[in-house]
Design a protein around this motif. Structure first.
Motif, PDB file in Angstrom:
ATOM      1  N   ILE A 118      16.620  10.731 172.627  1.00  0.00           N
ATOM      2  CA  ILE A 118      15.809  10.601 173.844  1.00  0.00           C
ATOM      3  C   ILE A 118      14.826  11.767 173.893  1.00  0.00           C
ATOM      4  O   ILE A 118      15.194  12.925 173.668  1.00  0.00           O
ATOM      5  N   ARG A 119      13.583  11.455 174.185  1.00  0.00           N
ATOM      6  CA  ARG A 119      12.524  12.459 174.094  1.00  0.00           C
ATOM      7  C   ARG A 119      12.741  13.586 175.100  1.00  0.00           C
ATOM      8  O   ARG A 119      12.941  13.350 176.298  1.00  0.00           O
ATOM      9  N   ALA A 120      12.729  14.808 174.617  1.00  0.00           N
ATOM     10  CA  ALA A 120      12.814  15.991 175.468  1.00  0.00           C
ATOM     11  C   ALA A 120      11.414  16.581 175.599  1.00  0.00           C
ATOM     12  O   ALA A 120      10.799  16.932 174.584  1.00  0.00           O
ATOM     13  N   PRO A 121      10.859  16.675 176.804  1.00  0.00           N
ATOM     14  CA  PRO A 121       9.455  17.085 176.952  1.00  0.00           C
ATOM     15  C   PRO A 121       9.194  18.486 176.424  1.00  0.00           C
ATOM     16  O   PRO A 121       9.878  19.452 176.798  1.00  0.00           O
ATOM     17  N   LEU A 122       8.234  18.604 175.500  1.00  0.00           N
ATOM     18  CA  LEU A 122       7.740  19.864 174.937  1.00  0.00           C
ATOM     19  C   LEU A 122       8.785  20.624 174.109  1.00  0.00           C
ATOM     20  O   LEU A 122       8.591  21.805 173.820  1.00  0.00           O
ATOM     21  N   LYS A 123       9.867  19.952 173.718  1.00  0.00           N
ATOM     22  CA  LYS A 123      10.900  20.666 172.966  1.00  0.00           C
ATOM     23  C   LYS A 123      10.398  21.077 171.585  1.00  0.00           C
ATOM     24  O   LYS A 123      10.688  22.181 171.106  1.00  0.00           O
ATOM     25  N   ALA A 124       9.634  20.204 170.943  1.00  0.00           N
ATOM     26  CA  ALA A 124       9.117  20.521 169.616  1.00  0.00           C
ATOM     27  C   ALA A 124       8.137  21.687 169.665  1.00  0.00           C
ATOM     28  O   ALA A 124       8.114  22.547 168.771  1.00  0.00           O
ATOM     29  N   GLU A 125       7.338  21.746 170.735  1.00  0.00           N
ATOM     30  CA  GLU A 125       6.337  22.808 170.844  1.00  0.00           C
ATOM     31  C   GLU A 125       6.964  24.146 171.254  1.00  0.00           C
ATOM     32  O   GLU A 125       6.526  25.208 170.802  1.00  0.00           O
ATOM     33  N   LEU A 126       7.984  24.099 172.098  1.00  0.00           N
ATOM     34  CA  LEU A 126       8.554  25.327 172.644  1.00  0.00           C
ATOM     35  C   LEU A 126       9.699  25.892 171.816  1.00  0.00           C
ATOM     36  O   LEU A 126       9.975  27.091 171.876  1.00  0.00           O
ATOM     37  N   GLY A 127      10.389  25.041 171.078  1.00  0.00           N
ATOM     38  CA  GLY A 127      11.588  25.497 170.391  1.00  0.00           C
ATOM     39  C   GLY A 127      12.807  25.332 171.289  1.00  0.00           C
ATOM     40  O   GLY A 127      12.679  25.206 172.514  1.00  0.00           O
ATOM     41  N   THR A 128      13.981  25.368 170.704  1.00  0.00           N
ATOM     42  CA  THR A 128      15.201  25.069 171.453  1.00  0.00           C
ATOM     43  C   THR A 128      15.435  26.031 172.608  1.00  0.00           C
ATOM     44  O   THR A 128      15.682  25.611 173.746  1.00  0.00           O
ATOM     45  N   GLN A 129      15.364  27.340 172.351  1.00  0.00           N
ATOM     46  CA  GLN A 129      15.670  28.322 173.396  1.00  0.00           C
ATOM     47  C   GLN A 129      14.645  28.280 174.518  1.00  0.00           C
ATOM     48  O   GLN A 129      14.999  28.265 175.705  1.00  0.00           O
ATOM     49  N   ASN A 130      13.358  28.274 174.168  1.00  0.00           N
ATOM     50  CA  ASN A 130      12.321  28.235 175.203  1.00  0.00           C
ATOM     51  C   ASN A 130      12.345  26.915 175.962  1.00  0.00           C
ATOM     52  O   ASN A 130      12.052  26.878 177.169  1.00  0.00           O
ATOM     53  N   PHE A 131      12.683  25.825 175.262  1.00  0.00           N
ATOM     54  CA  PHE A 131      12.781  24.542 175.963  1.00  0.00           C
ATOM     55  C   PHE A 131      13.872  24.590 177.015  1.00  0.00           C
ATOM     56  O   PHE A 131      13.704  24.053 178.124  1.00  0.00           O
ATOM     57  N   ALA A 132      15.011  25.195 176.688  1.00  0.00           N
ATOM     58  CA  ALA A 132      16.112  25.272 177.649  1.00  0.00           C
ATOM     59  C   ALA A 132      15.672  26.001 178.916  1.00  0.00           C
ATOM     60  O   ALA A 132      15.971  25.572 180.037  1.00  0.00           O
ATOM     61  N   LEU A 133      14.938  27.108 178.752  1.00  0.00           N
ATOM     62  CA  LEU A 133      14.430  27.842 179.920  1.00  0.00           C
ATOM     63  C   LEU A 133      13.404  27.018 180.680  1.00  0.00           C
ATOM     64  O   LEU A 133      13.413  26.970 181.919  1.00  0.00           O
ATOM     65  N   PHE A 134      12.510  26.365 179.941  1.00  0.00           N
ATOM     66  CA  PHE A 134      11.493  25.529 180.573  1.00  0.00           C
ATOM     67  C   PHE A 134      12.138  24.392 181.372  1.00  0.00           C
ATOM     68  O   PHE A 134      11.759  24.133 182.525  1.00  0.00           O
ATOM     69  N   TYR A 135      13.122  23.741 180.779  1.00  0.00           N
ATOM     70  CA  TYR A 135      13.729  22.598 181.455  1.00  0.00           C
ATOM     71  C   TYR A 135      14.543  23.049 182.663  1.00  0.00           C
ATOM     72  O   TYR A 135      14.604  22.341 183.675  1.00  0.00           O
ATOM     73  N   LEU A 136      15.169  24.225 182.568  1.00  0.00           N
ATOM     74  CA  LEU A 136      15.854  24.781 183.735  1.00  0.00           C
ATOM     75  C   LEU A 136      14.870  24.962 184.885  1.00  0.00           C
ATOM     76  O   LEU A 136      15.173  24.639 186.042  1.00  0.00           O
ATOM     77  N   GLY A 137      13.674  25.471 184.567  1.00  0.00           N
ATOM     78  CA  GLY A 137      12.654  25.620 185.599  1.00  0.00           C
ATOM     79  C   GLY A 137      12.227  24.286 186.188  1.00  0.00           C
ATOM     80  O   GLY A 137      12.035  24.158 187.406  1.00  0.00           O
ATOM     81  N   VAL A 138      12.101  23.253 185.336  1.00  0.00           N
ATOM     82  CA  VAL A 138      11.677  21.932 185.810  1.00  0.00           C
ATOM     83  C   VAL A 138      12.708  21.336 186.764  1.00  0.00           C
ATOM     84  O   VAL A 138      12.374  20.899 187.870  1.00  0.00           O
ATOM     85  N   VAL A 139      13.975  21.311 186.343  1.00  0.00           N
ATOM     86  CA  VAL A 139      14.996  20.676 187.187  1.00  0.00           C
ATOM     87  C   VAL A 139      15.219  21.484 188.462  1.00  0.00           C
ATOM     88  O   VAL A 139      15.479  20.907 189.526  1.00  0.00           O
TER      89      VAL A 139
END
Length: 303
Positions: A118-139
């Motif tokens: 399932i597509r994770a928004p911007l995960k490929a661009e941000l990388g795993t660790q940065n995506f986790a922080l980004f998604y925490l901010g989104v939710v």
């Protein structure tokens, strides 16, 4: 350790949305919805299927909201004459029907194998660790927006009408309130919020299966709302964070008890959660943040 903390806080925010959903329908309109896991699943699968067909992630989240609200309306129409225990039983059955459909309709949901990738928004661009922080901010941002809207609704004439229906729907109808319309709107909005939580969960995990939507989720959310304070959005969110953090903390607490099998350790975790709820309700029967009902304004004095 940081990744684990981020994961826990993200799960807290998602459970916070589920708690707000339940608080709206139970704490607001007095309708006991034991089908919360079903709406959670509906949103997750709706968004996963929409984005799997090529739609952007935001469209997937919008699809989850629309489908969740539509299913909520259908459930409400099917339970128009039901209240209290009967409504709870029917909604619990609805959640199980959704789980069984997801398990058996492989052409749509891939059955027990689940939907992966399932597509994770911007995960490929941000990388795993940065995506986790980004998604925490989104939710967290989504949680704050929904909380602010429901808190505003809580103090509005609409929210007061819902609570009048909760206390005595016959009296509310006698006062001229369209009880059926209020129930339909509240259930649809509650289901939409739960479905949005499911969509956020699906894109965070990148994988969903029927096992992710067990009735135990609904029990956890009822614990959260009860412990936080029924009828108050802030209490629902606080209760969700407390329950998730306590659930994760018990993973480490059970390691202090030697000689137990994994199944026994899991059972001990559930026992500790139950004991914690009993303690909270003993010390704070109305919850950590009990509902506050403002006093009615005094009538203007006669000239």
């Amino acid at each position: 350790m940081l990744s684990y903390v981020i994961f826990t806080l993200t799960l807290c925010a998602i459970y916070g949305l589920l708690a707000l959903s339940l608080n709206l329908i139970w704490g607001g309109a007095g309708l006991v919805n034991l089908g919360l896991a079903g709406f959670f699943a509906v949103g997750a699968y709706a968004s996963a299927l929409a984005t799997g067909a090529g739609a952007p992630v935001l469209i997937g989240w919008g699809a989850a909201l629309v489908v969740g609200a539509g299913v909520g309306l259908l459930v409400t129409f099917a339970t128009l004459r039901l209240r209290d225990d009967y409504l709870a039983i029917v909604t619990l059955g609805f959640a199980e029907v959704i789980r069984l459909v997801a398990l058996n309709e492989r052409w749509l949901t891939k059955g027990s194998d689940g939907i992966s990738g399932i597509r994770a928004p911007l995960k490929a661009e941000l990388g795993t660790q940065n995506f986790a922080l980004f998604y925490l901010g989104v939710v967290t941002l989504v949680l704050l927006v929904v909380w602010a809207l429901l808190r505003r609704l809580d103090f509005s004439p609409y929210g007061r009408a819902l609570k009048a229906i909760r206390e005595d729907q016959q009296l509310a109808a006698f006062a001229g309130k369209p009880v059926l319309r209020f129930k339909l709107q509240a259930f649809a909005l509650s289901a939409a919020i739960a479905a949005l939580a499911g969509a956020l969960y699906a894109h965070f995990q990148s994988y969903i299966s029927p096992d992710h939507f067990q009735p135990l989720i609904t029990i956890y959310i009822f614990l959260a709302v009860t412990a936080g304070g029924v009828g108050r959005p802030s209490g629902a969110v606080l209760g969700a964070y407390a329950v998730v953090i306590f659930l994760e903390a018990t993973r480490f607490m059970t390691e202090w008890v030697p000689g137990l099998q994994p199944v026994q350790l899991a059972a001990m975790r559930e026992m500790l959660i139950g004991l914690a709820l009993i303690l909270v309700l003993h010390l704070k029967p109305q919850g950590i943040l009990p509902e506050t009902i403002p006093k009615a304004l005094a009538p203007p004095s006669a000239a």
